[in-house]
Each structure stands twice: as C-alpha cells, then as structure tokens.
Design an enzyme around this catalytic site. Structure first.
Site, PDB file in Angstrom:
ATOM      1  N   HIS A   1       0.834  -1.209   0.000  1.00  0.00           N
ATOM      2  CA  HIS A   1       0.000   0.000   0.000  1.00  0.00           C
ATOM      3  C   HIS A   1       0.866   1.254   0.000  1.00  0.00           C
ATOM      4  CE1 HIS A   1      -2.959   2.729   2.292  1.00  0.00           C
ATOM      5  NE2 HIS A   1      -3.499   2.505   1.108  1.00  0.00           N
ATOM      6  N   ARG A   2       0.898   1.955  -1.142  1.00  0.00           N
ATOM      7  CA  ARG A   2       1.768   3.131  -1.314  1.00  0.00           C
ATOM      8  C   ARG A   2       3.234   2.755  -1.125  1.00  0.00           C
ATOM      9  NH1 ARG A   2      -1.789   7.084   2.652  1.00  0.00           N
ATOM     10  NH2 ARG A   2      -3.801   6.172   2.098  1.00  0.00           N
TER      11      ARG A   2
ATOM     12  N   GLU B   1       0.719  -0.565  -4.768  1.00  0.00           N
ATOM     13  CA  GLU B   1      -0.477   0.259  -4.974  1.00  0.00           C
ATOM     14  C   GLU B   1      -0.045   1.710  -4.894  1.00  0.00           C
ATOM     15  OE1 GLU B   1      -3.883   2.733  -3.576  1.00  0.00           O
ATOM     16  OE2 GLU B   1      -2.036   2.282  -2.489  1.00  0.00           O
TER      17      GLU B   1
ATOM     18  N   ASP C   1      -1.182   6.065  -5.914  1.00  0.00           N
ATOM     19  CA  ASP C   1      -2.289   7.011  -6.121  1.00  0.00           C
ATOM     20  C   ASP C   1      -1.837   8.067  -7.120  1.00  0.00           C
ATOM     21  OD1 ASP C   1      -4.057   6.174  -3.673  1.00  0.00           O
ATOM     22  OD2 ASP C   1      -2.028   6.425  -2.882  1.00  0.00           O
TER      23      ASP C   1
ATOM     24  N   HIS D   1      -1.059  10.731  -2.551  1.00  0.00           N
ATOM     25  CA  HIS D   1      -2.376  10.305  -2.072  1.00  0.00           C
ATOM     26  C   HIS D   1      -3.343  11.454  -1.824  1.00  0.00           C
ATOM     27  CE1 HIS D   1      -5.413   9.116   0.939  1.00  0.00           C
ATOM     28  NE2 HIS D   1      -5.437   7.988   0.241  1.00  0.00           N
TER      29      HIS D   1
ATOM     30  N   GLU E   1      -4.537   3.737  -8.250  1.00  0.00           N
ATOM     31  CA  GLU E   1      -5.793   4.333  -7.783  1.00  0.00           C
ATOM     32  C   GLU E   1      -5.912   5.753  -8.336  1.00  0.00           C
ATOM     33  OE1 GLU E   1      -8.163   5.880  -3.811  1.00  0.00           O
ATOM     34  OE2 GLU E   1      -6.634   4.335  -3.535  1.00  0.00           O
TER      35      GLU E   1
ATOM     36  N   LYS F   1      -7.195   9.234  -8.072  1.00  0.00           N
ATOM     37  CA  LYS F   1      -7.685  10.077  -6.973  1.00  0.00           C
ATOM     38  C   LYS F   1      -8.515  11.231  -7.552  1.00  0.00           C
ATOM     39  CE  LYS F   1      -6.783   9.744  -3.213  1.00  0.00           C
ATOM     40  NZ  LYS F   1      -7.479   9.023  -2.115  1.00  0.00           N
TER      41      LYS F   1
ATOM     42  N   ASP G   1       0.170  -2.111   4.476  1.00  0.00           N
ATOM     43  CA  ASP G   1       1.299  -1.212   4.754  1.00  0.00           C
ATOM     44  C   ASP G   1       2.542  -2.001   5.157  1.00  0.00           C
ATOM     45  OD1 ASP G   1      -0.237   1.116   4.370  1.00  0.00           O
ATOM     46  OD2 ASP G   1      -0.908   1.123   6.455  1.00  0.00           O
TER      47      ASP G   1
END
Length: 246
Positions: free
Chosen positions: A7-8, A34, A36, A49, A108, A110, A228
């Site tokens: 995640h990020r 992942e 954003d 993000h 993702e 945004k 994370d």
C-alpha cells in the site's frame, strides 16, 4: 496463492508513494505495489495520495495548483525527515521502474474530490506506451471513472474501491465490467470473498495490517490484499504455506 500488494509501497519504513518505498516493497517480496495518481496544474501525472501536499511534504496547498517543476522542489518525506530527501514521483518514473521487474501495478485514480479532466485518458495512454496493460489494475472510489476506464481500455482490469458493504458485489462488478473489487477488509467477510471469486471476480481488500486479518485472507485463498506491511505479510504467507505443505 494470495498476493501481497504494498500500500503506497512499504509505507511504514519509507515515505509513502515514493521510489524508496516502492523499491523497498520489491525487496520485501511484495507481488505488487499500490499507488495514487493526480494531475498537476500543467497536466502531468504525479504519484501522491492526498489532494493537498500538506501531510506528506514540506509544502502547502492543493496538488492541482502546483506545476510539476514546483511539486518536485518539495521534500516528500514528512514522516522520516531525518533519513533523506525524496521527491514526489511521476507515473512515468514508476512505469520505467516497473518494466524492470515482474510486479503488478495497482493505480488508484484520486478523482473523487478534484475531478481532474482527462486523468483516465492520460493514465491509459502511458500504460499502453510502456506495454504493461496485463500487469495494471485501475481502481477508484469514483466508480464513474472506473466505467470510463473500461470504455477507453477494455483490455485493462478495473476494480471499484468501496468502504461499506455492497449487496452481491460480484453482480455489481460484472454490471460495470470490472474484473475485481477492492473492499475495505471489514466489508469483506469470507462468504463474500468466496462467492465473488466463484463468479470470476478478483477480491483485494485494503488496508490489511493486523496478522489475524492477513491470516484469515490467506487461509480463504483471497486473490490478494493491500497492506502497509508487505514484509510481515510475505513472512506470514510463507509460514502458513509450510504448515499446509505435506
């Protein structure tokens, strides 16, 4: 076998959504990352993000009000400032790196708060340019955007993100031509995961950080989960695999 998506990036040991975090996720053995994406004032795709730069950088204000040149002067390391200075990466930088490995890339969009005209077109154009259509999943809380992505590029997998329960989400996913769903992990009980996968829909819950939740998803053979802590998740998966191997 359940895939581990960072995640990020490995965002608990390196600043989120930066190259060091993505490179660390690769070292940690994650199957994918992942990220954003948003647009700058001059229409460039950047990886960040929040709609504002305040939380993650030493700047203030909206991403949309900065040019790429101005954004890249900021230090994107508010969380671990003593380690090193890092810049906000562009999607091009991520794609140039991702073609050098086998990881999947979860993008993702945004665009739930700021509409960002043509974000979908620009992202898809770059995905095609780098030839990674079969390794990318496009997701968003903005499901109109997901449908637009499918219409522009039916060859790229899409997945709506959602926080609360959706009744028969596999039916909903099929209705918008999505091949996956990204529910909050609390909105993804085992029965829902199994039924969705049985109906050909990939399930990748977010953000799964506790070992007991990771264990449940691995044991139900969930498609993937977003975390994370990719290193912790990879270790747990290997441990559970050893237990089940005769």
């Amino acid at each position: 076998m359940t895939q581990i998506i960072a995640h990020r990036g490995s965002s608990k040991v390196e600043p989120e959504n930066t190259m060091p975090a993505f490179q660390q996720a690769y070292k940690d053995g994650a199957d994918g990352i992942e990220i954003d994406v948003q647009l700058t004032k001059d229409g460039e795709i950047v990886v960040i993000h929040d709609e504002k730069v305040d939380r993650t950088t030493n700047g203030k204000g909206y991403v949309k009000d900065y040019s790429l040149k101005e954004l890249q002067k900021l230090n994107a390391n508010n969380k671990f400032p003593t380690i090193h200075k890092v810049t906000i990466p562009t999607l091009i930088e991520i794609l140039e790196w991702i073609v050098s490995n086998e990881m999947t890339l979860h993008i993702e969009l945004k665009n739930g708060v700021v509409p960002y005209p043509e974000l979908e077109e620009k992202v898809i154009q770059l995905i095609r340019l780098y030839g990674v259509e079969n390794r990318v999943i496009l997701s968003s809380f903005n499901h109109y955007s997901i449908v637009k992505c499918y219409r522009l590029a039916p060859e790229i997998e899409t997945a709506p993100i959602y926080k609360s329960g959706i009744f028969m989400p596999w039916v909903y996913a099929q209705s918008i031509r999505a091949k996956g769903i990204h529910p909050h992990y609390l909105a993804a009980p085992n029965e829902l995961i199994e039924e969705s996968m049985k109906n050909g829909i990939q399930v990748r819950p977010y953000t799964v950080n506790k070992e007991k939740d990771m264990k449940r998803l691995i044991e139900v053979n969930c498609t993937a989960f977003i975390t994370d802590y990719p290193e912790k998740a990879v270790r747990l998966k290997e441990k559970l695999k050893k237990k089940t191997t005769p």
